[in-house]
Design a protein around this motif. Sequence first.
Motif, short mmCIF file in Angstrom:
data_model
loop_
_atom_site.label_atom_id
_atom_site.label_comp_id
_atom_site.label_asym_id
_atom_site.label_seq_id
_atom_site.Cartn_x
_atom_site.Cartn_y
_atom_site.Cartn_z
N ILE A 186 0.97 -1.42 0.35
CA ILE A 186 0.03 0.19 -0.12
C ILE A 186 1.06 1.20 -0.31
CG2 ILE A 186 -2.02 1.16 1.32
CD1 ILE A 186 -2.65 -1.04 2.23
N ALA A 187 0.74 1.98 -1.15
CA ALA A 187 1.33 2.61 -1.27
C ALA A 187 0.97 4.09 -0.27
CB ALA A 187 1.36 3.32 -3.15
N PRO A 188 1.32 5.40 -0.19
CA PRO A 188 0.87 6.29 0.48
C PRO A 188 -0.44 7.02 0.05
CG PRO A 188 2.86 7.00 0.87
CD PRO A 188 3.27 5.28 0.35
N ALA A 189 -0.32 7.28 -1.25
CA ALA A 189 -1.23 7.46 -2.37
C ALA A 189 -2.31 6.68 -2.37
CB ALA A 189 -1.06 7.80 -3.82
N GLY A 190 -2.51 5.69 -2.57
CA GLY A 190 -3.22 4.98 -2.27
C GLY A 190 -4.24 4.39 -1.44
N LEU A 191 -3.17 4.71 -0.41
CA LEU A 191 -3.74 4.98 1.07
C LEU A 191 -5.00 6.01 1.25
CD1 LEU A 191 -4.40 3.42 3.67
CD2 LEU A 191 -2.78 4.17 4.86
N ILE A 192 -4.27 7.13 0.72
CA ILE A 192 -5.29 7.98 1.33
C ILE A 192 -6.20 8.17 0.00
CG2 ILE A 192 -5.00 10.88 0.56
CD1 ILE A 192 -2.26 10.72 1.25
N ALA A 193 -5.83 7.09 -1.63
CA ALA A 193 -7.69 8.10 -1.65
C ALA A 193 -8.63 6.14 -1.52
CB ALA A 193 -6.70 6.75 -3.55
N VAL A 194 -8.30 5.33 -0.63
CA VAL A 194 -9.25 4.71 -0.36
C VAL A 194 -9.83 5.13 1.12
CG1 VAL A 194 -9.16 2.61 1.07
CG2 VAL A 194 -7.87 2.59 -0.84
N VAL A 195 -8.99 6.15 1.94
CA VAL A 195 -9.29 6.73 3.02
C VAL A 195 -10.89 7.60 2.77
CG1 VAL A 195 -9.04 8.46 4.79
CG2 VAL A 195 -7.44 6.44 4.59
N VAL A 196 -9.86 8.67 1.96
CA VAL A 196 -10.92 9.66 1.45
C VAL A 196 -12.25 9.01 -0.02
CG1 VAL A 196 -11.26 11.33 -0.82
CG2 VAL A 196 -9.42 10.96 0.46
N LEU A 197 -11.66 7.69 -0.68
CA LEU A 197 -13.18 7.05 -1.52
C LEU A 197 -14.20 6.95 -0.31
CD1 LEU A 197 -14.41 5.59 -3.58
CD2 LEU A 197 -12.66 3.80 -3.55
N GLY A 198 -14.00 6.11 0.99
CA GLY A 198 -14.28 5.35 1.58
C GLY A 198 -14.90 6.55 3.19
N ILE A 199 -15.11 7.78 3.10
CA ILE A 199 -15.71 8.88 3.74
C ILE A 199 -16.42 10.02 3.75
CG2 ILE A 199 -15.33 10.79 5.10
CD1 ILE A 199 -12.56 9.30 6.42
N PHE A 200 -15.80 10.44 2.08
CA PHE A 200 -16.84 10.90 1.60
C PHE A 200 -17.42 10.85 0.56
CE2 PHE A 200 -13.21 13.56 3.83
CZ PHE A 200 -13.57 14.06 4.54
N ALA A 201 -16.75 9.95 -0.12
CA ALA A 201 -17.50 9.52 -1.52
C ALA A 201 -18.09 8.38 -1.80
CB ALA A 201 -15.88 9.26 -2.43
N THR A 202 -18.15 7.61 -0.27
CA THR A 202 -19.14 6.55 -0.16
C THR A 202 -19.56 6.87 1.21
OG1 THR A 202 -17.23 4.90 -0.75
CG2 THR A 202 -18.79 4.45 0.58
N GLY A 203 -19.63 7.31 2.20
CA GLY A 203 -19.93 7.64 4.01
C GLY A 203 -20.97 9.04 3.28
N ILE A 204 -20.47 10.28 3.40
CA ILE A 204 -20.74 11.51 3.15
C ILE A 204 -22.10 11.55 1.87
CG2 ILE A 204 -21.05 13.67 2.95
CD1 ILE A 204 -19.97 12.82 5.34
N THR A 205 -21.35 10.96 0.64
CA THR A 205 -22.41 10.47 -0.61
C THR A 205 -23.57 9.82 -0.51
OG1 THR A 205 -20.11 11.17 -2.00
CG2 THR A 205 -22.06 10.25 -3.25
N PHE A 206 -23.01 8.36 0.10
CA PHE A 206 -24.72 8.42 -0.21
C PHE A 206 -25.59 8.55 1.33
CE2 PHE A 206 -26.72 3.67 2.08
CZ PHE A 206 -27.14 3.83 1.00
N HIS A 207 -25.59 8.97 2.46
CA HIS A 207 -26.26 9.63 3.21
C HIS A 207 -26.96 11.14 2.69
CE1 HIS A 207 -28.43 11.37 6.11
NE2 HIS A 207 -28.16 12.74 6.11
N LEU A 208 -26.15 11.29 1.15
CA LEU A 208 -26.93 12.84 0.65
C LEU A 208 -28.21 12.58 -0.99
CD1 LEU A 208 -23.85 15.32 0.07
CD2 LEU A 208 -25.58 15.60 1.44
N THR A 209 -27.51 10.87 -0.42
CA THR A 209 -28.41 10.20 -1.47
C THR A 209 -30.07 9.73 -1.05
OG1 THR A 209 -26.67 9.09 -2.96
CG2 THR A 209 -28.65 8.23 -3.33
N TYR A 210 -29.55 9.01 0.13
CA TYR A 210 -30.74 9.18 1.17
C TYR A 210 -31.63 9.96 1.23
CZ TYR A 210 -32.06 4.00 2.98
OH TYR A 210 -32.96 2.92 3.11
N ARG A 211 -31.07 11.42 0.92
CA ARG A 211 -32.07 12.70 1.80
C ARG A 211 -32.27 12.63 0.37
NH1 ARG A 211 -30.57 15.86 5.54
NH2 ARG A 211 -32.06 17.38 4.82
N ILE A 212 -32.56 12.75 -1.03
CA ILE A 212 -33.21 13.24 -1.73
C ILE A 212 -33.69 12.48 -2.49
CG2 ILE A 212 -32.33 13.39 -4.57
CD1 ILE A 212 -29.49 14.82 -3.99
#
Length: 306
Positions: free
Chosen positions: A200-226
Amino acid sequence: MGVLALLWGSTFLWIELALRALSPLQVTVARCLLGAGTLLVLCLATGRRLPRGRAVWGPVFVAAFWCNALPFALFSLGQRTVGSGLAGVLNATTPLWSLLLGLALGTERGLRPVRAGGLLLGFAGVVVIFAPWQGAGQIGWGALAIVAAAASYAVGFAYMGRHLVGRGHATLSLSSAQLVAATVLTGLSLPFDGRPPAHIAPAGLIAVVVLGIFATGITFHLTYRIIADEGATNAATVGYLLPVVSLVLGFVVLDEPFSPRAAAGMVIVLVGVGMTRRKRPPQVPLARGPRRTRPGLADPLAPRTK
């Protein structure tokens, strides 16, 4: 809607970067786990609780399969051979699948010629992107997996709209529970991955974290709201903006080629989707003519003169 489009449209960039460190299934499990953890923290911070009872968790697991586990895995598999920009273009077919599903379920009735033409035009744009006359080329099974993921989103949105939202549960509680269920479903398949964790390179690890927190968690909650506020079909229309975000990010960040054919297909898809979303113009009541009065009776609404 705009924030959701930006976050959701960037998903394909983060998946592309995360796949440089992890396998498709590992990326899927990681984003579900991080997304669920993010929403659970928000639940604790706001005093929300997860829903209770088998009557709720049964539909939650069904929705988690169609709207999270299956499409997340298909996107990760598809983007092994498909660039992030093209993945966003193909994901824009979600509103078209939503319309077809609505026609099949009877929730969309009276399909007018304009909307029918938009449906055909949208899928014609997908054909332009695939370019079957050129052979498999750079598309192949990866693009088919992404189109299947877009259709799975449409099924998930419709199911959530009919069986979960509007039943007395907070959207934050439902979205948290659904990502927890998705984590369980994807985690059960992890032993069958057959691939040890990569370096796991640092860039890949950062991408996984951003993908999970923002592009999955926050995104999915906004989808549910809409979905709760405007319905499943309107929630799917955020797909209009995803190709623009994904193509720009792929071109600027990943230096992906900007294919004129993919761009033309994107325009055709978006025009077709826009046609399917055209509403029937409201009926204007016919103007009534002047009221007739019987001879010898004055019109009570006429101005009086001295």
